[in-house]
Design a protein around this motif. Structure first.
Motif, PDB file in Angstrom:
ATOM      1  N   GLY A   1      29.576  24.719  26.788  1.00 34.10           N
ATOM      2  CA  GLY A   1      30.604  25.085  27.603  1.00 34.10           C
ATOM      3  C   GLY A   1      31.719  24.298  27.974  1.00 34.10           C
ATOM      4  O   GLY A   1      32.795  25.067  28.290  1.00 34.10           O
ATOM      5  N   GLU A   2      31.764  23.182  27.277  1.00 34.45           N
ATOM      6  CA  GLU A   2      33.256  22.656  27.288  1.00 34.45           C
ATOM      7  C   GLU A   2      34.100  23.186  25.991  1.00 34.45           C
ATOM      8  O   GLU A   2      33.456  23.940  25.307  1.00 34.45           O
ATOM      9  CB  GLU A   2      33.019  20.978  26.849  1.00 34.45           C
ATOM     10  N   ARG A   3      35.110  22.606  26.141  1.00 29.41           N
ATOM     11  CA  ARG A   3      36.205  23.064  25.021  1.00 29.41           C
ATOM     12  C   ARG A   3      36.838  21.984  24.361  1.00 29.41           C
ATOM     13  O   ARG A   3      37.039  20.803  24.834  1.00 29.41           O
ATOM     14  CB  ARG A   3      37.351  23.700  25.701  1.00 29.41           C
ATOM     15  N   VAL A   4      37.051  22.107  22.962  1.00 30.51           N
ATOM     16  CA  VAL A   4      37.411  21.085  21.879  1.00 30.51           C
ATOM     17  C   VAL A   4      38.727  21.615  21.439  1.00 30.51           C
ATOM     18  O   VAL A   4      38.746  22.972  20.801  1.00 30.51           O
ATOM     19  CB  VAL A   4      36.683  20.820  20.847  1.00 30.51           C
ATOM     20  N   GLU A   5      39.567  20.690  21.072  1.00 30.52           N
ATOM     21  CA  GLU A   5      40.920  21.190  20.691  1.00 30.52           C
ATOM     22  C   GLU A   5      40.755  21.108  19.127  1.00 30.52           C
ATOM     23  O   GLU A   5      40.039  19.905  18.687  1.00 30.52           O
ATOM     24  CB  GLU A   5      42.059  20.272  21.351  1.00 30.52           C
ATOM     25  N   LEU A   6      41.091  21.845  18.256  1.00 28.08           N
ATOM     26  CA  LEU A   6      41.203  21.580  16.859  1.00 28.08           C
ATOM     27  C   LEU A   6      42.522  22.076  16.296  1.00 28.08           C
ATOM     28  O   LEU A   6      43.183  22.952  16.824  1.00 28.08           O
ATOM     29  CB  LEU A   6      40.191  22.608  16.413  1.00 28.08           C
ATOM     30  N   THR A   7      42.975  21.269  15.254  1.00 28.12           N
ATOM     31  CA  THR A   7      44.062  21.604  14.557  1.00 28.12           C
ATOM     32  C   THR A   7      43.729  21.776  13.128  1.00 28.12           C
ATOM     33  O   THR A   7      43.026  21.065  12.444  1.00 28.12           O
ATOM     34  CB  THR A   7      45.075  20.421  14.634  1.00 28.12           C
ATOM     35  N   LEU A   8      44.230  22.889  12.536  1.00 32.92           N
ATOM     36  CA  LEU A   8      43.864  23.396  11.150  1.00 32.92           C
ATOM     37  C   LEU A   8      45.340  23.097  10.293  1.00 32.92           C
ATOM     38  O   LEU A   8      46.161  23.506  10.707  1.00 32.92           O
ATOM     39  CB  LEU A   8      43.380  24.733  11.233  1.00 32.92           C
ATOM     40  N   THR A   9      45.089  22.377   9.207  1.00 34.65           N
ATOM     41  CA  THR A   9      46.118  22.421   8.394  1.00 34.65           C
ATOM     42  C   THR A   9      45.987  23.206   7.069  1.00 34.65           C
ATOM     43  O   THR A   9      44.871  23.262   6.235  1.00 34.65           O
ATOM     44  CB  THR A   9      46.293  20.938   7.910  1.00 34.65           C
TER      45      THR A   9
END
Length: 165
Positions: free
Chosen positions: A125-133
């Motif tokens: 239920g939590e949210r995770v920030e992801l950065t894709l390169t």
């Protein structure tokens, strides 16, 4: 629903009081569309987790996912499962190919993002920030919900799941 935005615009949208489910449902960079992104929920104390999603390259130029980052992880690696002497093994890869006009599914048993040295245990239920390169130098930041994920589905075999193949 699809959210179309350049990476900087998407980052600024993350600070607005918009529904996070809209942002997690889909994101789009200039040359890549991301849908159904999610991070695997893990038991307390687990030092790793994985992220999965569907990546579509609508352009006419082949791309590759070459890296990623997350505040949740000390470091993030690109991985795939391959058959070695009849045994399925997880292997780190330098890039995940994103052929022009095709969709690549990151899923259990195939391509995926491994997240190591977790700062906290991601709870369902939590949210995770992801950065894709991407190999083009472009990056895309999105938020993905934490979900329970079923064990390896083994769709797509050794090369990952590519639609249209």
């Amino acid at each position: 629903m699809r959210l179309s935005a350049r990476p900087l615009l998407l980052r600024s949208l993350l600070s607005l009081p918009l529904s996070l489910s809209l942002l997690a449902a889909a994101a789009q960079a200039d040359s890549l569309s991301v849908e159904d992104a999610h991070v695997r929920a893990v038991p307390p104390g687990s030092p790793t987790t994985a992220a999965f999603m569907t990546l579509t390259n609508p352009g006419e130029t082949d791309l590759a996912l070459v890296g990623g980052a997350s505040p949740l992880a000390g470091h993030l690696e690109l991985h795939n499962h391959v058959m070695v002497d009849g045994v399925m093994q997880m292997r780190r890869v330098e890039a995940i190919p994103l052929p022009a006009g095709e969709t690549v599914r990151l899923a259990p048993g195939g391509w995926h993002l491994m997240m190591f040295e977790l700062a906290a245990t991601p709870a369902e239920g939590e949210r995770v920030e992801l950065t894709l390169t991407l190999d083009s130098g472009e990056s895309l930041t999105l938020e993905a919900p934490v979900q329970r994920v079923q064990p390896m589905e083994m769709k797509g075999g050794e090369k990952g799941a590519h639609s249209g193949h």
